[in-house]
Scaffold this motif. Structure first.
Motif, PDB file in Angstrom:
ATOM      1  N   GLY A   1     -10.474  -1.262   9.308  1.00 57.15           N
ATOM      2  CA  GLY A   1     -10.485  -2.003   8.053  1.00 57.15           C
ATOM      3  C   GLY A   1     -11.809  -2.704   7.843  1.00 57.15           C
ATOM      4  O   GLY A   1     -12.055  -3.289   6.785  1.00 57.15           O
ATOM      5  N   THR A   2     -12.652  -2.645   8.846  1.00 55.39           N
ATOM      6  CA  THR A   2     -13.979  -3.253   8.800  1.00 55.39           C
ATOM      7  C   THR A   2     -14.755  -2.756  10.011  1.00 55.39           C
ATOM      8  O   THR A   2     -14.151  -2.457  11.045  1.00 55.39           O
ATOM      9  N   SER A   3     -16.076  -2.682   9.897  1.00 51.21           N
ATOM     10  CA  SER A   3     -16.853  -2.208  11.044  1.00 51.21           C
ATOM     11  C   SER A   3     -16.936  -3.266  12.137  1.00 51.21           C
ATOM     12  O   SER A   3     -17.479  -3.013  13.207  1.00 51.21           O
TER      13      SER A   3
ATOM     14  N   SER B   1     -17.328   2.851   5.855  1.00 54.95           N
ATOM     15  CA  SER B   1     -16.192   2.783   4.963  1.00 54.95           C
ATOM     16  C   SER B   1     -15.104   2.002   5.686  1.00 54.95           C
ATOM     17  O   SER B   1     -15.063   1.969   6.907  1.00 54.95           O
ATOM     18  N   CYS B   2     -14.248   1.348   4.888  1.00 56.23           N
ATOM     19  CA  CYS B   2     -13.204   0.500   5.447  1.00 56.23           C
ATOM     20  C   CYS B   2     -11.891   0.899   4.790  1.00 56.23           C
ATOM     21  O   CYS B   2     -11.859   1.200   3.595  1.00 56.23           O
ATOM     22  N   TYR B   3     -10.822   0.888   5.574  1.00 60.01           N
ATOM     23  CA  TYR B   3      -9.539   1.382   5.075  1.00 60.01           C
ATOM     24  C   TYR B   3      -8.451   0.340   5.296  1.00 60.01           C
ATOM     25  O   TYR B   3      -8.311  -0.173   6.410  1.00 60.01           O
ATOM     26  N   ARG B   4      -7.722   0.023   4.248  1.00 60.43           N
ATOM     27  CA  ARG B   4      -6.655  -0.968   4.369  1.00 60.43           C
ATOM     28  C   ARG B   4      -5.419  -0.517   3.610  1.00 60.43           C
ATOM     29  O   ARG B   4      -5.523  -0.045   2.482  1.00 60.43           O
ATOM     30  N   ARG B   5      -4.277  -0.695   4.232  1.00 64.02           N
ATOM     31  CA  ARG B   5      -3.043  -0.217   3.611  1.00 64.02           C
ATOM     32  C   ARG B   5      -2.615  -1.115   2.461  1.00 64.02           C
ATOM     33  O   ARG B   5      -1.877  -0.693   1.577  1.00 64.02           O
TER      34      ARG B   5
ATOM     35  N   GLU C   1      -1.140  -3.595   8.082  1.00 64.13           N
ATOM     36  CA  GLU C   1      -2.287  -3.430   7.215  1.00 64.13           C
ATOM     37  C   GLU C   1      -3.169  -2.249   7.631  1.00 64.13           C
ATOM     38  O   GLU C   1      -4.061  -1.837   6.909  1.00 64.13           O
ATOM     39  N   VAL C   2      -2.912  -1.762   8.833  1.00 66.49           N
ATOM     40  CA  VAL C   2      -3.831  -0.803   9.444  1.00 66.49           C
ATOM     41  C   VAL C   2      -3.291   0.621   9.342  1.00 66.49           C
ATOM     42  O   VAL C   2      -2.124   0.870   9.629  1.00 66.49           O
ATOM     43  N   TYR C   3      -4.150   1.535   8.914  1.00 61.39           N
ATOM     44  CA  TYR C   3      -3.782   2.951   8.904  1.00 61.39           C
ATOM     45  C   TYR C   3      -3.823   3.504  10.319  1.00 61.39           C
ATOM     46  O   TYR C   3      -4.768   3.269  11.060  1.00 61.39           O
TER      47      TYR C   3
ATOM     48  N   ALA D   1      -2.664   5.379  -6.055  1.00 58.26           N
ATOM     49  CA  ALA D   1      -3.032   4.047  -6.522  1.00 58.26           C
ATOM     50  C   ALA D   1      -4.011   3.402  -5.556  1.00 58.26           C
ATOM     51  O   ALA D   1      -4.007   3.691  -4.366  1.00 58.26           O
ATOM     52  N   ARG D   2      -4.853   2.532  -6.095  1.00 59.53           N
ATOM     53  CA  ARG D   2      -5.858   1.803  -5.320  1.00 59.53           C
ATOM     54  C   ARG D   2      -6.955   2.710  -4.743  1.00 59.53           C
ATOM     55  O   ARG D   2      -7.551   2.394  -3.710  1.00 59.53           O
ATOM     56  N   PHE D   3      -7.136   3.877  -5.364  1.00 57.18           N
ATOM     57  CA  PHE D   3      -8.305   4.693  -5.027  1.00 57.18           C
ATOM     58  C   PHE D   3      -9.125   4.878  -6.289  1.00 57.18           C
ATOM     59  O   PHE D   3      -8.624   4.706  -7.409  1.00 57.18           O
ATOM     60  N   TYR D   4     -10.388   5.219  -6.147  1.00 55.35           N
ATOM     61  CA  TYR D   4     -11.292   5.255  -7.294  1.00 55.35           C
ATOM     62  C   TYR D   4     -12.458   6.166  -6.954  1.00 55.35           C
ATOM     63  O   TYR D   4     -12.721   6.440  -5.774  1.00 55.35           O
TER      64      TYR D   4
END
Length: 421
Positions: A227-229, A256-260, A214-216, A159-162
């Motif tokens: 989660g942000t550069s 790219s940014c990654y958020r849980r 929130e952080v992987y 979920a939440r991927f595309y």
RNA sequence: GGAGGCUUCGCCUAGUCCGGUCUAUGGCGCCGCACUGCUAAUGCGGUUGGGGUUCACGCCCCUCCCGGGUUCAAAUCCCGGAGCCUCCGCCA
């Protein structure tokens, strides 16, 4: 990490800041006590160490006859130093803990309260009227255009991927490239950043506090996915002394940014509004703290310039104190109108972190007297994947096609309309 | 994954074997002063960063990649770790 001198000299301001954030003001008193205790222990340890050094020198020069007596003294002193140093280390650690518990002091004028206590600064542009048809949401449009594939995103990653495909992928690249072009014109240095960072960088930017979930984290390697550069861009000049005499150092980071998205179950489950991975072009500025407010205004203006280019109706809000990140002293969000939701959604966010991040990351500059001082850091969004939602929905036409805003066309090979596939 | 080397005050560097005037050497750069008609050159002096104390001058402490240990005393000895480099292997 806040300035301990400010804390001592204007304790009430720090207390008021905590109150406006809705946080416990007693952390301020804990911090004051810890700072005082540290000063005491440092003083005592320094004095004892001084005596120890003196006697150590006498030992080295002593005659064999004098030696035993001196050694007895020296041993006693050594024990005293050991215990004083242990006290010092404990006080030092307690101070650090207390410092981590206090978020940045808000700027004057920041509204008190939480998420719903924002202030609308302005509203720009006209909301679209869709004559003779019911507008489709971005999920429907994305499917029609062959631009967004959330089903297969879920199949492959959950979920939440595309997947962004075809026109969707090209649209995102066009948008981000346009953001980079603007940043370059404005004098930013373009940077493609690492997206995995060490704990001290993630912690230094303030993301391992209240929102750590929130952080992987990659446990096997003790690294964090950003989660942000903003994070790697803040780390870029960690432990450095910058030359800011010619003005702010500005970077535009593409990553790219990654958020849980922990704790957001049920919110925005459809489409690409809230996702685990997206792409972003982010502004980051290091500047003289005296220039930080003006720089913040400029960042907001650059964000608005981007929004104007994609011809979106939006409003600017000032976030209330309780909704600021721990590093931010003031924050403005630009929110675009989302027709099918009938409300504004955040597309950009610009924060003035004053010297808070720089203290943790040890980022300094030389003032006019040549003395090292902590720099101010600021960040702001120029474009993200989420912008596609607003662009698709606001510029859609009756047949499901989407008009490409004029400014964006050069970045799409001149294409004026995205057509259903 | 394996082997080896390296890390000293902005940059380069001496010192580490053999612990104590290392209160860290020299060069480059930078700043100030002197000298010369200007520039250059030269000479002299200054120049890591942090903390404590002080109205201030100053004084004191820490800082030789980081963390422990040995010792009266560690840049120096011992243990652990990190980063960088080279080579080998494997993979893209």
């Amino acid at each position: 990490m806040i300035d301990l001198r400010l804390l001592r000299e204007d304790t009430d301001r720090v207390r008021a800041s905590q109150a406006a954030r809705g946080e416990d003001p007693s952390t301020v008193d804990t911090l004051l006590l810890a700072a005082e205790r540290r000063r005491e222990t440092v003083g005592r340890a320094d004095t004892l160490r001084g005596e120890q050094k003196t006697i150590g020198k006498r030992v080295s020069q002593a005659t064999p006859a004098e030696r035993p007596a001196l050694m007895t003294q020296a041993k006693e002193l050594a024990a005293a130093v050991r215990s004083a140093v242990a006290d010092e280390a404990a006080a030092e650690a307690a101070l650090r803990q207390a410092q981590l518990a206090v978020p940045n002091v808000i700027e004057d004028g920041v509204p008190a309260g939480g998420e719903d206590d924002y202030v609308v600064v302005k509203e720009i542009g006209d909301k679209p009227t869709f004559a003779g048809f019911t507008p489709r949401d971005h999920v429907g449009l994305g499917r029609l255009l062959g631009a967004i594939d959330t089903e297969r995103g879920a199949k492959v990653s959950g979920a939440r991927f595309y997947f962004l495909t075809g026109q969707g992928a090209l649209l995102q690249l066009a948008l981000l490239n346009m953001a980079v072009a603007q940043a370059v014109e404005t004098g930013f240095t373009t940077v493609i950043t690492p997206t995995l960072v060490r704990p001290e960088v993630m912690g230094g930017t303030g993301y391992l506090g209240a929102h750590a979930t929130e952080v992987y984290r990659l446990e096997a390697d003790d690294l964090y996915l950003v989660g942000t550069s903003e994070v790697p861009l803040a780390g870029l000049h960690m432990d450095e002394i910058l030359d800011l005499s010619a003005g702010p150092r500005r970077y535009a980071g593409w990553s790219s940014c990654y958020r849980r998205e922990a704790g957001s179950y049920g919110k925005d489950t459809q489409g690409i509004i809230r996702v685990h991975q997206f792409d972003k072009v982010e502004m980051f500025s290091y500047c003289d703290p005296a220039d930080a407010r003006e720089e913040h205004d400029r960042m907001l203006a650059w964000e608005e310039q981007m929004l104007a280019k994609v011809e979106l109706p939006y409003r600017v809000i000032e976030t209330a104190a309780g909704d600021l990140g721990s590093s931010a002293a003031r924050k403005y969000d630009c929110e675009a109108w989302i027709p099918t939701q009938g409300r504004y959604r955040e597309l950009t966010s610009t924060s003035n972190c004053t010297t808070f991040q720089a203290r943790r990351l040890n980022i300094r500059y030389r003032d006019t007297e040549g003395r090292p001082q902590f720099a101010a850091t600021l960040n702001g969004t120029l474009a993200t994947t989420r912008w596609l939602v607003a662009i698709l929905e606001n510029h859609q036409q009756a047949d499901g096609s989407v008009a490409v805003p004029a400014a964006l066309r050069p970045y799409l090979g001149g294409r004026e309309v995205l057509q259903p596939q």
